[in-house]
Design a protein around this motif. Sequence first.
Motif, PDB file in Angstrom:
ATOM      1  N   HIS A  29       0.671  -1.381   0.065  1.00 36.28           N
ATOM      2  CA  HIS A  29      -0.431   0.179  -0.108  1.00 36.28           C
ATOM      3  C   HIS A  29       1.029   1.365  -0.247  1.00 36.28           C
ATOM      4  O   HIS A  29       0.046   2.596  -0.328  1.00 36.28           O
ATOM      5  CB  HIS A  29      -0.641   0.278   1.250  1.00 36.28           C
ATOM      6  N   PHE A  30       2.103   1.408   0.904  1.00 39.78           N
ATOM      7  CA  PHE A  30       2.742   2.239   0.642  1.00 39.78           C
ATOM      8  C   PHE A  30       4.394   1.817   0.103  1.00 39.78           C
ATOM      9  O   PHE A  30       4.912   1.162   0.336  1.00 39.78           O
ATOM     10  CB  PHE A  30       3.476   3.013   1.908  1.00 39.78           C
ATOM     11  N   ILE A  31       4.730   2.522  -0.080  1.00 45.48           N
ATOM     12  CA  ILE A  31       6.445   2.870  -0.773  1.00 45.48           C
ATOM     13  C   ILE A  31       7.015   2.228   1.186  1.00 45.48           C
ATOM     14  O   ILE A  31       6.774   3.316   1.928  1.00 45.48           O
ATOM     15  CB  ILE A  31       6.928   4.513  -1.015  1.00 45.48           C
ATOM     16  N   THR A  32       7.688   1.297   1.405  1.00 45.98           N
ATOM     17  CA  THR A  32       8.468   0.410   2.780  1.00 45.98           C
ATOM     18  C   THR A  32       9.946   0.102   2.256  1.00 45.98           C
ATOM     19  O   THR A  32       9.714  -0.232   1.425  1.00 45.98           O
ATOM     20  CB  THR A  32       7.251  -0.408   2.737  1.00 45.98           C
ATOM     21  N   VAL A  33      10.833   0.959   3.348  1.00 50.90           N
ATOM     22  CA  VAL A  33      12.277   0.376   3.481  1.00 50.90           C
ATOM     23  C   VAL A  33      11.618  -1.166   4.476  1.00 50.90           C
ATOM     24  O   VAL A  33      11.318  -0.075   5.405  1.00 50.90           O
ATOM     25  CB  VAL A  33      13.147   1.143   3.365  1.00 50.90           C
ATOM     26  N   GLY A  34      12.311  -1.542   4.607  1.00 51.90           N
ATOM     27  CA  GLY A  34      12.899  -2.605   5.464  1.00 51.90           C
ATOM     28  C   GLY A  34      13.932  -3.138   5.295  1.00 51.90           C
ATOM     29  O   GLY A  34      14.947  -2.955   4.834  1.00 51.90           O
ATOM     30  N   PHE A  35      13.699  -2.507   6.794  1.00 56.29           N
ATOM     31  CA  PHE A  35      15.779  -2.530   7.229  1.00 56.29           C
ATOM     32  C   PHE A  35      16.078  -3.461   7.997  1.00 56.29           C
ATOM     33  O   PHE A  35      15.987  -3.382   9.125  1.00 56.29           O
ATOM     34  CB  PHE A  35      16.420  -0.793   7.911  1.00 56.29           C
ATOM     35  N   ASP A  36      17.145  -3.882   7.741  1.00 51.53           N
ATOM     36  CA  ASP A  36      17.978  -4.589   8.819  1.00 51.53           C
ATOM     37  C   ASP A  36      19.393  -4.505   9.046  1.00 51.53           C
ATOM     38  O   ASP A  36      20.210  -4.372   8.151  1.00 51.53           O
ATOM     39  CB  ASP A  36      17.589  -6.662   8.952  1.00 51.53           C
ATOM     40  N   THR A  37      20.638  -5.052  10.406  1.00 53.34           N
ATOM     41  CA  THR A  37      21.472  -5.146   9.995  1.00 53.34           C
ATOM     42  C   THR A  37      22.259  -5.601   9.822  1.00 53.34           C
ATOM     43  O   THR A  37      23.719  -5.775   9.324  1.00 53.34           O
ATOM     44  CB  THR A  37      21.509  -4.576  11.573  1.00 53.34           C
ATOM     45  N   ASN A  38      21.472  -6.866   9.829  1.00 53.92           N
ATOM     46  CA  ASN A  38      22.005  -8.344   9.476  1.00 53.92           C
ATOM     47  C   ASN A  38      22.318  -8.458   8.188  1.00 53.92           C
ATOM     48  O   ASN A  38      21.491  -8.558   6.847  1.00 53.92           O
ATOM     49  CB  ASN A  38      20.768 -10.083  10.182  1.00 53.92           C
TER      50      ASN A  38
END
Length: 415
Positions: A29-38
Motif C-alpha cells: 500500500h505504501f512506499i516501504t523500506v525494510g531495514f535490518d543490520t544483518n
Amino acid sequence: MKLNRSATKIGVIGLGYVGLPLAVEFGKHFITVGFDTNQKRVQELNLGYDNTEELETDEIHLSDKLSITSDINKIKACNIYIVTVPTPVDINKQPDLTPLINVSEMIAPHIANGNIIIYESTVYPGVTEDICVPILEKISGLVFNKDFFAGYSPERINPGDKVKRLTNIIKVTSGSTPEVAELIDTLYQTIVIAGTHKAPSIKVAEASKVIENVQRDVNIALVNELHQVFNKLGINTKDVIDAAATKWNFMKLMPGMVGGHCISVDPYYLLHKSENAGFIPDLMRTAREINNGMPNYFANDFLRKLILRKINPLNCKILLLGFTFKENCPDIRNTKVYELYIVLINMGLDVQIYDPWVNKEEVFQTFNVEVLTELNPNQVFDVGFLAVAHDTIVSDLATQKLMLSKNFVYDFRGS
C-alpha cells in the motif's frame, strides 16, 4: 492529522518474525523500506528466501513499493518508523532494553518534523515514553509531541502459525496524542483485515501486550503443577484434561516446557516494573519458577519411566526428538529443550538430538550442540524422548518410519 496515503513512507526496523510480515503488508500500500543490520538476512530476503519460514518467496516479492536494505541511510526519506527489535532478558532475568535503546539511537538522527515512531516490541508500561522518547529527543534535537510523535502497537505474531497471521489478528494501537492515535489506528487498518483496537494510551497498550503472555504463562504453570499431582496419583493428565475440556469454558492447555521469545520472557518485564513500584506479584513469580523447573522435572520423570520398564538408562542410546521452542517452526530462541538436554547429559546419559526443522549450523553457533536434521538408517537408538511434537516426527513414530529398539517413547503430553 490524517493519513496521507500518497505521502506516507514507512520504515520497518528489524526484519525478523515480526518485522518482515509488516514490511511486506505495508509494501502493498505504501512506499516501504525494510531495514535490518544483518546483511546475510537482507541478502537472503532480496533473493526471496526467508529462513524463519514465515513467508514464501512469492509473498516477499509482491510489490515494487517494498525495498529491503541494511543501509541505514535509505530510511531517511521515511516519515513513519516502526521498530520491531527483540526485547530479551539478561542472565539475571532482568529486562534487557539494549536493542530498543540502540535502535532509538540509530534512527534519531534521521527523524524530521512530523515523523511518527511506532514501537512494537514487548515492554513493560512506560518504556516507550520514559526511555525511548527521551533518546529520540536528545539526539534529534526535536521536541516530543510538537516536532515528532510516538505510538505503540504490540506484535501478536505466532511463529509457525499459517492460519493466525498478521492480517487476521486484531491489532492493538495507540498514539502519543489523540490525533496521532487515530492516524496510527487508520494506518494499521490498511493491512489488518481483522480490525484494530485503539487503546486510550501508550501505557495501556504496553500493559495489554505483556499481560497476554503473563496470563498464558500462569495458566500453563497451573497445568504443569497439576501434571505433577496426577503423576503422583497415577492418573493420565491428558485423559483428565480431555474430560474437563468438555465444559464450554475450560481452557484446554497441556503440560510442557515454556520457551520462546514471549511467554518465557515477557513476565519478567512486568515483574521488574511491579517490584520497582513496590508490589511483589507472587502468582507471576511462582508461575515462572514452576515453568522454569519443568526441564528438570521431565528429565527425572523420564528416568523413572525407564527404570520402571527395566530399561537400563546407562546402557541406552536416547534420541531427543525436537529442539525448537515449539512445534512445526524452526525458531530456537530460548528453547527449553537445550536445558533438558543438559540435564540429561549431566545424568550421564547417552543423548543425541534430532530435529528436521532446525538449521543445525545456527543451533551449533547458538548453543554449541550438535543436532541431527536427518537420520541415518544405520543409526540405532533404543528409546525416544518426544520434546517437541513436530507433525513430521509424530507421523514418523506412528508409522514406525522412526524405529526404536526398546519400542519406548516418553511423551509428557500423553498424546
